[in-house]
Write a protein that holds these residues in place. Structure first.
Motif, PDB file in Angstrom:
ATOM      1  N   CYS A 151       2.552  17.610 -48.134  1.00 30.40           N
ATOM      2  CA  CYS A 151       1.814  18.557 -48.988  1.00 30.40           C
ATOM      3  C   CYS A 151       2.476  18.860 -50.338  1.00 30.40           C
ATOM      4  O   CYS A 151       3.687  19.057 -50.426  1.00 30.40           O
ATOM      5  CB  CYS A 151       1.635  19.853 -48.202  1.00 30.40           C
ATOM      6  SG  CYS A 151       0.450  20.966 -48.947  1.00 30.40           S
ATOM      7  N   VAL A 153       1.597  21.567 -52.218  1.00 32.22           N
ATOM      8  CA  VAL A 153       1.416  22.967 -52.617  1.00 32.22           C
ATOM      9  C   VAL A 153       2.709  23.700 -53.022  1.00 32.22           C
ATOM     10  O   VAL A 153       2.724  24.368 -54.059  1.00 32.22           O
ATOM     11  CB  VAL A 153       0.621  23.750 -51.535  1.00 32.22           C
ATOM     12  CG1 VAL A 153       0.649  25.243 -51.800  1.00 32.22           C
ATOM     13  CG2 VAL A 153      -0.826  23.260 -51.503  1.00 32.22           C
ATOM     14  N   THR A 225      -6.104  31.027 -45.648  1.00 33.22           N
ATOM     15  CA  THR A 225      -5.932  30.261 -44.451  1.00 33.22           C
ATOM     16  C   THR A 225      -4.594  30.631 -43.843  1.00 33.22           C
ATOM     17  O   THR A 225      -3.793  31.317 -44.486  1.00 33.22           O
ATOM     18  CB  THR A 225      -6.018  28.740 -44.754  1.00 33.22           C
ATOM     19  OG1 THR A 225      -5.761  27.979 -43.588  1.00 33.22           O
ATOM     20  CG2 THR A 225      -5.149  28.312 -45.848  1.00 33.22           C
ATOM     21  N   SER A 226      -4.355  30.198 -42.629  1.00 31.80           N
ATOM     22  CA  SER A 226      -3.150  30.678 -41.957  1.00 31.80           C
ATOM     23  C   SER A 226      -2.342  29.516 -41.404  1.00 31.80           C
ATOM     24  O   SER A 226      -2.820  28.393 -41.344  1.00 31.80           O
ATOM     25  CB  SER A 226      -3.550  31.635 -40.841  1.00 31.80           C
ATOM     26  OG  SER A 226      -4.596  31.060 -40.098  1.00 31.80           O
ATOM     27  N   PRO A 228       0.153  28.173 -38.136  1.00 39.37           N
ATOM     28  CA  PRO A 228       0.490  28.494 -36.737  1.00 39.37           C
ATOM     29  C   PRO A 228       1.857  29.161 -36.574  1.00 39.37           C
ATOM     30  O   PRO A 228       2.032  30.025 -35.718  1.00 39.37           O
ATOM     31  CB  PRO A 228       0.471  27.125 -36.040  1.00 39.37           C
ATOM     32  CG  PRO A 228      -0.417  26.272 -36.877  1.00 39.37           C
ATOM     33  CD  PRO A 228      -0.253  26.760 -38.286  1.00 39.37           C
ATOM     34  N   PRO A 252      -5.035  25.846 -39.051  1.00 32.28           N
ATOM     35  CA  PRO A 252      -4.808  24.405 -39.211  1.00 32.28           C
ATOM     36  C   PRO A 252      -3.783  23.873 -38.212  1.00 32.28           C
ATOM     37  O   PRO A 252      -2.734  24.489 -38.021  1.00 32.28           O
ATOM     38  CB  PRO A 252      -4.268  24.280 -40.636  1.00 32.28           C
ATOM     39  CG  PRO A 252      -4.781  25.498 -41.338  1.00 32.28           C
ATOM     40  CD  PRO A 252      -4.756  26.574 -40.295  1.00 32.28           C
ATOM     41  N   GLN A 254      -3.564  20.055 -37.856  1.00 33.48           N
ATOM     42  CA  GLN A 254      -3.293  18.728 -38.472  1.00 33.48           C
ATOM     43  C   GLN A 254      -3.264  17.574 -37.481  1.00 33.48           C
ATOM     44  O   GLN A 254      -3.839  16.521 -37.743  1.00 33.48           O
ATOM     45  CB  GLN A 254      -1.987  18.704 -39.296  1.00 33.48           C
ATOM     46  CG  GLN A 254      -1.710  19.920 -40.162  1.00 33.48           C
ATOM     47  CD  GLN A 254      -2.733  20.199 -41.247  1.00 33.48           C
ATOM     48  OE1 GLN A 254      -3.669  19.437 -41.433  1.00 33.48           O
ATOM     49  NE2 GLN A 254      -2.585  21.308 -41.950  1.00 33.48           N
ATOM     50  N   ASP A 292      -7.810  22.452 -39.564  1.00 34.36           N
ATOM     51  CA  ASP A 292      -7.669  21.311 -40.487  1.00 34.36           C
ATOM     52  C   ASP A 292      -7.002  20.168 -39.725  1.00 34.36           C
ATOM     53  O   ASP A 292      -6.066  20.413 -38.940  1.00 34.36           O
ATOM     54  CB  ASP A 292      -6.727  21.653 -41.653  1.00 34.36           C
ATOM     55  CG  ASP A 292      -7.272  22.698 -42.600  1.00 34.36           C
ATOM     56  OD1 ASP A 292      -8.460  23.048 -42.501  1.00 34.36           O
ATOM     57  OD2 ASP A 292      -6.487  23.168 -43.453  1.00 34.36           O
ATOM     58  N   SER A 326      -3.558  11.422 -47.496  1.00 33.30           N
ATOM     59  CA  SER A 326      -3.530  10.898 -48.851  1.00 33.30           C
ATOM     60  C   SER A 326      -2.115  11.107 -49.405  1.00 33.30           C
ATOM     61  O   SER A 326      -1.658  12.250 -49.508  1.00 33.30           O
ATOM     62  CB  SER A 326      -4.593  11.675 -49.636  1.00 33.30           C
ATOM     63  OG  SER A 326      -4.365  11.653 -50.980  1.00 33.30           O
ATOM     64  N   ARG A 328       0.892  11.963 -51.511  1.00 28.52           N
ATOM     65  CA  ARG A 328       1.021  12.781 -52.717  1.00 28.52           C
ATOM     66  C   ARG A 328       2.356  12.516 -53.376  1.00 28.52           C
ATOM     67  O   ARG A 328       3.402  12.656 -52.718  1.00 28.52           O
ATOM     68  CB  ARG A 328       0.904  14.282 -52.380  1.00 28.52           C
ATOM     69  CG  ARG A 328      -0.341  14.702 -51.655  1.00 28.52           C
ATOM     70  CD  ARG A 328      -1.563  14.800 -52.531  1.00 28.52           C
ATOM     71  NE  ARG A 328      -2.091  13.525 -52.944  1.00 28.52           N
ATOM     72  CZ  ARG A 328      -2.635  13.272 -54.131  1.00 28.52           C
ATOM     73  NH1 ARG A 328      -2.695  14.195 -55.040  1.00 28.52           N
ATOM     74  NH2 ARG A 328      -3.115  12.099 -54.408  1.00 28.52           N
TER      75      ARG A 328
HETATM   76  N1  SAM Z   1      -2.014  27.102 -44.079  1.00 32.60           N
HETATM   77  C1  SAM Z   1      -2.350  25.732 -44.149  1.00 32.60           C
HETATM   78  C2  SAM Z   1      -1.523  24.950 -43.165  1.00 32.60           C
HETATM   79  O1  SAM Z   1      -1.270  25.425 -42.091  1.00 32.60           O
HETATM   80  O2  SAM Z   1      -1.172  23.823 -43.481  1.00 32.60           O
HETATM   81  C3  SAM Z   1      -2.208  25.240 -45.539  1.00 32.60           C
HETATM   82  C4  SAM Z   1      -3.445  24.879 -46.213  1.00 32.60           C
HETATM   83  S1  SAM Z   1      -3.301  23.352 -47.094  1.00 32.60           S
HETATM   84  C5  SAM Z   1      -3.036  23.800 -48.689  1.00 32.60           C
HETATM   85  C6  SAM Z   1      -4.932  22.797 -46.937  1.00 32.60           C
HETATM   86  C7  SAM Z   1      -5.119  21.570 -46.113  1.00 32.60           C
HETATM   87  O3  SAM Z   1      -5.090  20.424 -46.939  1.00 32.60           O
HETATM   88  C8  SAM Z   1      -4.075  21.291 -45.060  1.00 32.60           C
HETATM   89  O4  SAM Z   1      -4.273  22.042 -43.918  1.00 32.60           O
HETATM   90  C9  SAM Z   1      -4.206  19.798 -44.821  1.00 32.60           C
HETATM   91  O5  SAM Z   1      -5.078  19.507 -43.753  1.00 32.60           O
HETATM   92  C10 SAM Z   1      -4.800  19.303 -46.140  1.00 32.60           C
HETATM   93  N2  SAM Z   1      -3.839  18.452 -46.852  1.00 32.60           N
HETATM   94  C11 SAM Z   1      -2.731  18.846 -47.506  1.00 32.60           C
HETATM   95  N3  SAM Z   1      -2.066  17.777 -47.994  1.00 32.60           N
HETATM   96  C12 SAM Z   1      -2.767  16.676 -47.619  1.00 32.60           C
HETATM   97  C13 SAM Z   1      -2.569  15.281 -47.795  1.00 32.60           C
HETATM   98  N4  SAM Z   1      -1.506  14.812 -48.444  1.00 32.60           N
HETATM   99  N5  SAM Z   1      -3.492  14.440 -47.279  1.00 32.60           N
HETATM  100  C14 SAM Z   1      -4.560  14.906 -46.610  1.00 32.60           C
HETATM  101  N6  SAM Z   1      -4.802  16.214 -46.406  1.00 32.60           N
HETATM  102  C15 SAM Z   1      -3.907  17.106 -46.898  1.00 32.60           C
END
Ligand code: SAM
Length: 431
Positions: A151, A153, A225-226, A228, A252, A254, A292, A326, A328
């Protein structure tokens, strides 16, 4: 989150510059792109979008073009190298500085870039949101400190920072004064909320939920969103004691494979996730769970994927955001070897989404014939003669009713399920 940020951009420009949004780009004085970099080639999309508005800039040299959001945060001044006609580049944490950035661009004639993370300062400079729909989003924390290996973020939005309790409560009161009855608390991991309380002590998310629920004029509370790892027993207990908190939890997960969860650095196992769901359901038996999923994380085997399918069967989800992994740039997982062919990943995703859709249908069928409390959000998207309301478990139900019901709660009997869409009949107005 991005929609919320876009609304805030409009709010600051309205408050400081008297600007109004327009649907016609050729009439605009300022065009802003709010970008996302969570997946795919968002970056390329920005440059093609910029290319489309370039002729407008040639026709009107006073037009100012800005790029905000997470691609801006990642690329910074590099955006100006590829698109020199861009006037301002700003990040998710500096959108409140837009008026100053635009003014500096006008005064100096030079493009302005500010993608810093001035933490919570942003919220002190944002005007109060204006709303008429009875429901509103409210950001309570920003950023993420979990550093999941897939991720971006934490790098684009910065680490977790919570707003002080008094600031959040003041915003809720201002929304209530505009007739808002439902608030959705927003953040990357809202349940990691850890704000300074009125006596200087730290308060957690369970405390904040209860403080807001104690306000008489607030009828319903949501959050998204939250994570775990932040699902404390104190928070789970709030489901038992606080009926205003809706019967819907987006949590989420995953993947359903411990091996993949560890490679993602999620910080919990499948068993721990299931234990959370079991305890949440004990506290609130009718709760709908959504999640998610990332399919095709590097190294995901057929066995790992089957484990995810097993988890889906065991938990029973009502909806999900599920996407192919995907890579990043700059994240640890982007360096991992990934041997699984794209076609196999795509087949897995299709199977997963098909299974969740079946579960989604099951939830809808179970709602048939029941009477649901729902907040009327506006006119139905499908039929302008109908209204659209949202149930506690986050389903949209369309029904015939007077426009005066918009912004209030109703009791609706679910009479029909047409491919996930619910239709209903008005039973009564509700509190
Ligand atoms: N609180 C969330 C969590 O528990 O991960 C965070 C929300 S995140 C910003 C939003 C969603 O984007 C994630 O739950 C994930 O499924 C998806 N996501 C993030 N990075 C990704 C990536 N590189 N490829 C595919 N999906 C991604």
């Amino acid at each position: 989150m991005n929609e919320y940020d876009s609304d805030k951009m409009a709010d600051v420009l309205r408050a400081c510059e008297g600007m109004e949004p327009t649907d016609k780009p050729e009439e605009a004085d300022v065009i802003l792109f709010n970008t996302c970099s969570i997946r795919e080639k968002a970056e390329e999309k920005v440059f093609s979008d910029l290319g489309r508005v370039r002729p407008l800039k040639l026709a009107n040299p006073d037009l100012l073009i800005g790029v905000g959001g997470c691609v801006a945060s990642q690329e910074g001044a590099a955006i100006l190298q590829r698109a020199p006609y861009v006037d301002v580049v700003f990040g998710p944490q500096t959108l409140h500085r837009l008026p100053q950035l635009l003014q500096a661009r006008r005064d100096t004639g030079r493009a302005q870039v500010d993608i810093s993370f001035p933490e919570i300062e942003k919220f002190d400079h944002l005007p109060t949101a204006q709303t008429t729909s009875g429901t509103a989003y409210l950001s309570i924390m920003e950023g993420c400190s979990k550093y999941c290996t897939f991720c971006v973020v934490p790098y684009t939005r910065g680490e977790e920072v919570s707003r002080p309790l008094a600031d959040v409560m003041r915003d809720v009161q201002e929304l209530v004064a505009q007739g808002v009855k439902e608030v959705t608390l927003l953040g990357q991991n809202v349940n990691a909320y850890c704000g300074t309380g009125d006596d200087g002590e730290t308060v957690d998310f369970a405390f904040l939920l209860q403080a807001i629920a104690a306000l008489e004029d607030i009828t319903r509370l949501r959050y998204t969103t939250s994570h775990p790892r932040e699902m404390t027993q104190r928070l789970i207990d709030v489901y038992a004691t606080t009926p205003k908190l809706v019967s819907h939890l987006h949590l989420p997960v995953q993947s359903g494979s411990d091996r993949i969860l560890a490679a993602m650095k999620r910080g919990h196992t499948v068993l721990e996730y299931k234990s959370i769901i079991r305890r949440v359901r004990a506290a609130r038996p009718d709760i709908c769970i959504t999640s998610d999923f990332i399919v095709g994380f590097p190294g995901e085997t057929e066995q790992d994927f089957e484990a995810t399918m097993k988890l889906i069967d065991e938990v029973g989800f009502d909806n999900s955001f599920s996407y192919l992994y995907s890579p990043r740039p700059g994240t640890p997982a982007a360096e991992l070897r990934d041997d699984t062919p794209h076609e196999i990943k795509a087949l897995r995703l299709k199977r997963l989404q098909g299974r969740i859709m079946e579960q989604e249908d099951g939830v809808a069928q179970a709602m048939l014939g029941t009477t649901q409390r729902a907040l009327v959000e506006g006119v139905s998207k499908k039929d302008a003669q109908e209204l659209a309301a949202r149930t506690d478990n986050n389903r949209v139900v369309n029904f015939s009713g007077a426009a005066s019901l918009i912004g209030g709660f109703v009791e609706v009997k679910i009479t029909q399920v047409v491919r996930h869409t619910l239709r209903g009949e008005l039973v009564a107005n509700a509190k």
